[in-house]
Write a protein that holds these residues in place. Structure first.
Motif, PDB file in Angstrom:
ATOM      1  N   ILE A 541      39.145  -9.817  -4.615  1.00  0.00           N
ATOM      2  CA  ILE A 541      38.194 -10.995  -4.060  1.00  0.00           C
ATOM      3  C   ILE A 541      36.821 -10.736  -4.626  1.00  0.00           C
ATOM      4  O   ILE A 541      36.119 -11.998  -5.057  1.00  0.00           O
ATOM      5  N   ARG A 542      36.543  -9.733  -4.506  1.00  0.00           N
ATOM      6  CA  ARG A 542      35.036  -9.352  -5.081  1.00  0.00           C
ATOM      7  C   ARG A 542      34.603  -9.356  -6.703  1.00  0.00           C
ATOM      8  O   ARG A 542      33.809  -9.721  -7.236  1.00  0.00           O
ATOM      9  N   HIS A 543      35.766  -9.192  -7.133  1.00  0.00           N
ATOM     10  CA  HIS A 543      35.754  -9.299  -8.783  1.00  0.00           C
ATOM     11  C   HIS A 543      36.541 -10.293  -9.431  1.00  0.00           C
ATOM     12  O   HIS A 543      37.598  -9.879 -10.121  1.00  0.00           O
ATOM     13  N   PRO A 544      36.205 -11.705  -9.116  1.00  0.00           N
ATOM     14  CA  PRO A 544      37.121 -12.562 -10.044  1.00  0.00           C
ATOM     15  C   PRO A 544      37.054 -12.795 -11.326  1.00  0.00           C
ATOM     16  O   PRO A 544      35.907 -12.524 -11.826  1.00  0.00           O
ATOM     17  N   PRO A 545      37.913 -13.075 -12.142  1.00  0.00           N
ATOM     18  CA  PRO A 545      37.792 -13.090 -13.481  1.00  0.00           C
ATOM     19  C   PRO A 545      37.197 -14.197 -14.048  1.00  0.00           C
ATOM     20  O   PRO A 545      36.545 -14.218 -14.977  1.00  0.00           O
ATOM     21  N   ASP A 546      36.902 -15.450 -13.253  1.00  0.00           N
ATOM     22  CA  ASP A 546      36.195 -16.473 -13.984  1.00  0.00           C
ATOM     23  C   ASP A 546      34.823 -17.114 -13.362  1.00  0.00           C
ATOM     24  O   ASP A 546      34.498 -18.174 -13.518  1.00  0.00           O
ATOM     25  N   ARG A 547      34.443 -16.367 -12.324  1.00  0.00           N
ATOM     26  CA  ARG A 547      33.130 -16.786 -11.688  1.00  0.00           C
ATOM     27  C   ARG A 547      32.541 -15.843 -11.086  1.00  0.00           C
ATOM     28  O   ARG A 547      33.097 -14.620 -10.570  1.00  0.00           O
ATOM     29  N   PRO A 548      31.207 -15.905 -10.362  1.00  0.00           N
ATOM     30  CA  PRO A 548      30.620 -14.917  -9.789  1.00  0.00           C
ATOM     31  C   PRO A 548      31.009 -14.261  -8.633  1.00  0.00           C
ATOM     32  O   PRO A 548      32.143 -14.780  -7.927  1.00  0.00           O
ATOM     33  N   GLU A 549      30.688 -13.174  -8.195  1.00  0.00           N
ATOM     34  CA  GLU A 549      31.314 -12.327  -7.115  1.00  0.00           C
ATOM     35  C   GLU A 549      30.866 -13.407  -5.668  1.00  0.00           C
ATOM     36  O   GLU A 549      29.883 -13.782  -5.759  1.00  0.00           O
ATOM     37  N   PRO A 550      31.839 -13.728  -4.997  1.00  0.00           N
ATOM     38  CA  PRO A 550      31.478 -14.639  -3.906  1.00  0.00           C
ATOM     39  C   PRO A 550      30.776 -13.959  -2.557  1.00  0.00           C
ATOM     40  O   PRO A 550      30.754 -12.690  -2.629  1.00  0.00           O
ATOM     41  N   LYS A 551      29.752 -15.084  -1.965  1.00  0.00           N
ATOM     42  CA  LYS A 551      29.456 -14.261  -0.808  1.00  0.00           C
ATOM     43  C   LYS A 551      29.555 -15.142   0.419  1.00  0.00           C
ATOM     44  O   LYS A 551      29.567 -14.488   1.464  1.00  0.00           O
ATOM     45  N   THR A 552      30.408 -15.947   0.309  1.00  0.00           N
ATOM     46  CA  THR A 552      31.001 -16.747   1.394  1.00  0.00           C
ATOM     47  C   THR A 552      32.561 -16.809   1.212  1.00  0.00           C
ATOM     48  O   THR A 552      32.972 -17.158   0.217  1.00  0.00           O
TER      49      THR A 552
END
Length: 749
Positions: A541-552
């Motif tokens: 979840i923290r390291h998605p391949p196509d977008r920044p690290e999620p905070k919510t």
């Protein structure tokens, strides 16, 4: 759109097809694993099938089969060199097949039944059998039905009792049908031999009936030939009388016809025909002469018009005209000679010219006389031609009338000739047939009589029991595979990714803590497979391949009881134990459970934050086991919140939470139950979709994901929860669940 989105949309369009197709191609190893897992069911069904087969086979009466053989024999002793009325059977396959049908016929069965008096045999006449005790008393049942009809005033149709003759006929029919049911007739391939078999519970009866069918088959052949000869003789005799009368009538009709139409017998050509031929020949000659005369007249007229120089024409056949032509030629020569010597004005030349004029006048007169003669001859020829034409027409009319009369005569003669030939043929055939009645031979002979069978032919008890046992085993295997094929749940990461088109973040094992706190298991056993599963999921979840690290992060499921709340708490605690500042928001305000899992409650919840403008920081409480902050909800104290009407407030609150924390986890209600999750998922950085292992239907999963996609949710992935690792390992899947169960000793539980 990514390839995963394409795959997901394809499955969304046809979920039923995909639900049935994922298990459609099981490899051999997986099939063996499935069968081994359900081996006890297969063994039970196999034992039941074998036991039932043994019970049924043991109650079957043994059947004995006796066999006799007959051969179609076309060889005959020729006493008289005459043809037979009933033609001999030719050694062909179709002949043997036809005789097989004769042996199976009802007529032959009736002869055998009459000869052996099978109507008094209890094996064939069921009325003579002793009554066997029955589980059901049908007579009493019939009486009860009649009484019920009387009570309901229903009139039953009165049964029609058969007459004694009809009852006897029905009994005979039943005996004959039972006799035919045990008969078996077959042709031996590549031979003229027919095998006659009979099956019976009594070996003596089987032998007796098989031999009886063979003997009566031969007897019936002889009787058929005798009957055919007798019938042919009688029919020929009757037919001869009629043919004799027909022949006499035909000859009398010819004589009467000749006298009526004046037709004499003549072997040559009729006189009218000869005269017509002669007239036609003469007419042709006359027409030829007429054409010649017409041509001659035309040439003479042309000669007359030509004048000088035409005297050499061969058509002018006249001695007088020839002399005149000679004189003309002589004078013309003299005139020419004188003109060359003295000139054209010489008196002698004038005299010669006068003579030439007179001669030429005579020539013209003679040519006219010749033309007149030719025209007279032409008129005679034309009259002759017309006369001959009329005569030919008259003769043709007469000939046509005679030809029509001769057509009728020839028809009568042909009819008489046909009657004469037919009469002579039938007379000869009658004499031959009369000699055949005493020299008939059958077309077949018995080559082997049946012997008493020593052992029953059927049933093959061992083979039947084995076949039933194998059939039961195969049915059980097919049933197990069908149950496996139509399983509508998800058990592996591969199935999950193929179905949803989303990345599968892992499998969470099912944990049982008797008397303990399941929610605290991840804190108390940080080295367990359960805790490791959440760490793996959190890393993805923290390291998605196509977008920044999620905070919510929004966590939801399809339906209740899929472990989403425990997953939300475990994800929050995992991130908190890794040193992040984490807030867990219990957004399932209808069925709040976070407070019960952590053992703490709060008066301020997400409802007050959204509806009353309360600062979420003042409503946050600390997790007693970790540094996780929790914005809880009141169990059973749900306050109505219309998030659809408070989209701006939701967005502002989530933005404030992002600024205050490294990670905000929202424990949302199931997506198919409540619309709130769609609002939260739209504004969240990522959405984690949970579904229960081997429980959630695939159609429900696709429906939930479709709703989230419609809400523009950004998926972090899908998580399988509450996995039974022991059962999962028995399926033979080589994913992390398999190793959780197979190598669970590796983890510190």
């Amino acid at each position: 759109m990514t390839s995963a989105d394409h795959l997901a949309s394809r499955h969304h369009d046809d979920p039923a097809r995909h639900a049935l197709g994922l298990m459609g191609e099981l490899d051999f190893k997986q099939t063996l694993i499935t069968l081994w897992r359900r081996r006890y069911y297969i063994l039970l069904l196999t034992v039941i099938a074998g036991s039932v087969a043994w019970l049924l086979v043991s109650r079957i009466q043994p059947v004995y089969m006796a066999t006799a053989e007959v051969m179609i024999d076309s060889r005959r002793t020729r006493i008289l060199d005459i043809k037979e009325i009933l033609s001999q059977l030719s050694p062909q396959l179709v002949t043997v097949t036809s005789e097989v049908e004769v042996l199976q016929s009802r007529t032959l069965a009736t002869r055998v039944a009459d000869a052996l008096n099978l109507y008094d045999d209890p094996e064939f006449n069921t009325a003579l059998r002793p009554k066997q005790p029955s589980l059901f008393d049908f007579a009493s049942l019939r009486e009860g039905v009649d009484q019920l009809r009387e009570m309901l005033s229903l009139e039953a149709p009165a049964p029609v009792e058969p007459t004694p003759a009809e009852a006897e006929a029905l009994k005979r029919d039943d005996v004959i049908e039972r006799l035919r049911s045990g008969l078996g007739v077959s042709a031996i391939p590549q031979s003229m031999v027919i095998r006659i078999s009979y099956r019976s519970n009594n070996p003596a009866t089987a032998t007796r009936i098989a031999n009886a069918f063979a003997e009566h088959y031969i007897t019936e052949q002889l009787e058929a030939k005798f009957q055919a000869v007798r019938y042919a003789t009688g029919w020929l005799n009757e037919r001869l009388d009629g043919l004799r009368r027909d022949l006499a009538k035909s000859e009398q009709a010819i004589s009467t016809y000749r006298s009526t139409h004046n037709l004499l017998e003549s072997s040559g050509v009729p006189a009218t025909q000869q005269k017509l031929t002669e007239l036609n020949s003469r007419l042709v000659e006359t027409q030829t002469k007429r054409a010649e005369v017409t041509a001659r007249i035309a040439r003479l007229e042309a000669t007359g018009r030509a004048g000088r120089g035409a005297g050499a024409d061969d058509l002018l056949d006249s001695s007088f005209l020839s002399r005149l032509r000679e004189q003309e030629a002589t004078l013309a020569g003299q005139a020419s000679d004188l003109a060359s010597r003295y000139g054209t004005r010489h008196p002698q030349i004038a005299k010669i010219n006068a003579e030439l004029g007179e001669i030429r006048s005579k020539i013209s007169t003679e040519i006219g006389r010749l033309i007149q003669g030719q025209r007279s001859e032409l008129a005679v020829l034309q009259d002759r031609e017309r006369s001959m034409t009329r005569e030919i027409r008259e003769i043709e009319t007469l000939s046509l009338s005679q030809n029509k009369a001769e057509i009728g005569l020839r028809e009568l003669e042909r009819e008489a000739q046909a009657n004469r030939i037919l009469y002579e043929t039938f007379l000869s055939r009658f004499k031959e047939t009369d000699q055949q009645e005493t020299i008939q031979q059958p077309d077949a002979r018995i080559i082997s009589f049946s012997e008493r069978p020593r052992s029953p032919t059927s049933p093959k008890k061992f083979m039947l029991i084995m076949a039933a046992t194998l059939a039961g085993m195969m049915s059980a295997i097919v049933l197990v595979l069908l149950v496996e094929k139509f399983d509508n749940t998800i058990r592996t990461k591969d199935q999950l990714e193929q179905l949803t088109g989303l990345p599968a973040l892992g499998l969470v094992p099912q944990i049982n803590v008797p008397g303990g706190n399941v929610a605290a298991y991840i804190v108390e056993r940080p080295a367990s497979s359960y805790a490791e599963a959440f760490r793996i999921a959190w890393f993805a979840i923290r390291h998605p391949p196509d977008r920044p690290e999620p905070k919510t992060l929004v966590i939801t499921s399809t339906v209740p009881d899929e472990g989403k709340s425990l997953t939300s708490l475990s994800i929050g605690r995992t991130a908190a134990m890794l040193g992040l500042k984490v807030l867990l928001v219990d957004a399932d305000m209808r069925r709040a459970s976070i407070s019960a899992k952590v053992g703490k409650t709060s008066d301020l919840t997400l409802a007050e934050v959204l509806t009353e403008g309360v600062d979420f920081r003042s409503a946050v409480m600390r997790d007693p086991l970790t540094d996780l902050d929790i914005l809880a909800a009141k169990p059973g104290g749900w306050k109505p919140v219309d998030m659809l009407a408070m989209t701006d407030a939701v967005h502002r609150t989530m933005q404030a939470m992002r600024e205050a924390y490294d990670l905000v986890v929202f424990d949302c209600p199931p997506v198919l139950s409540v619309a709130d999750v769609q609002i939260l998922a739209r504004h969240a950085d990522a959405t984690l979709f949970c579904l229960r292992w081997n429980t959630t239907p695939r159609e429900s999963v696709l429906a939930g994901i479709r709703m989230l996609k419609d809400a523009k949710a950004k998926f972090a992935g899908v998580l399988l929860t509450r996995v039974n690792v022991r059962k999962h390992a028995s399926y033979g899947y080589r994913d992390m669940g398999y190793y959780y169960g197979k190598h669970r000793n590796y983890y510190t539980n």
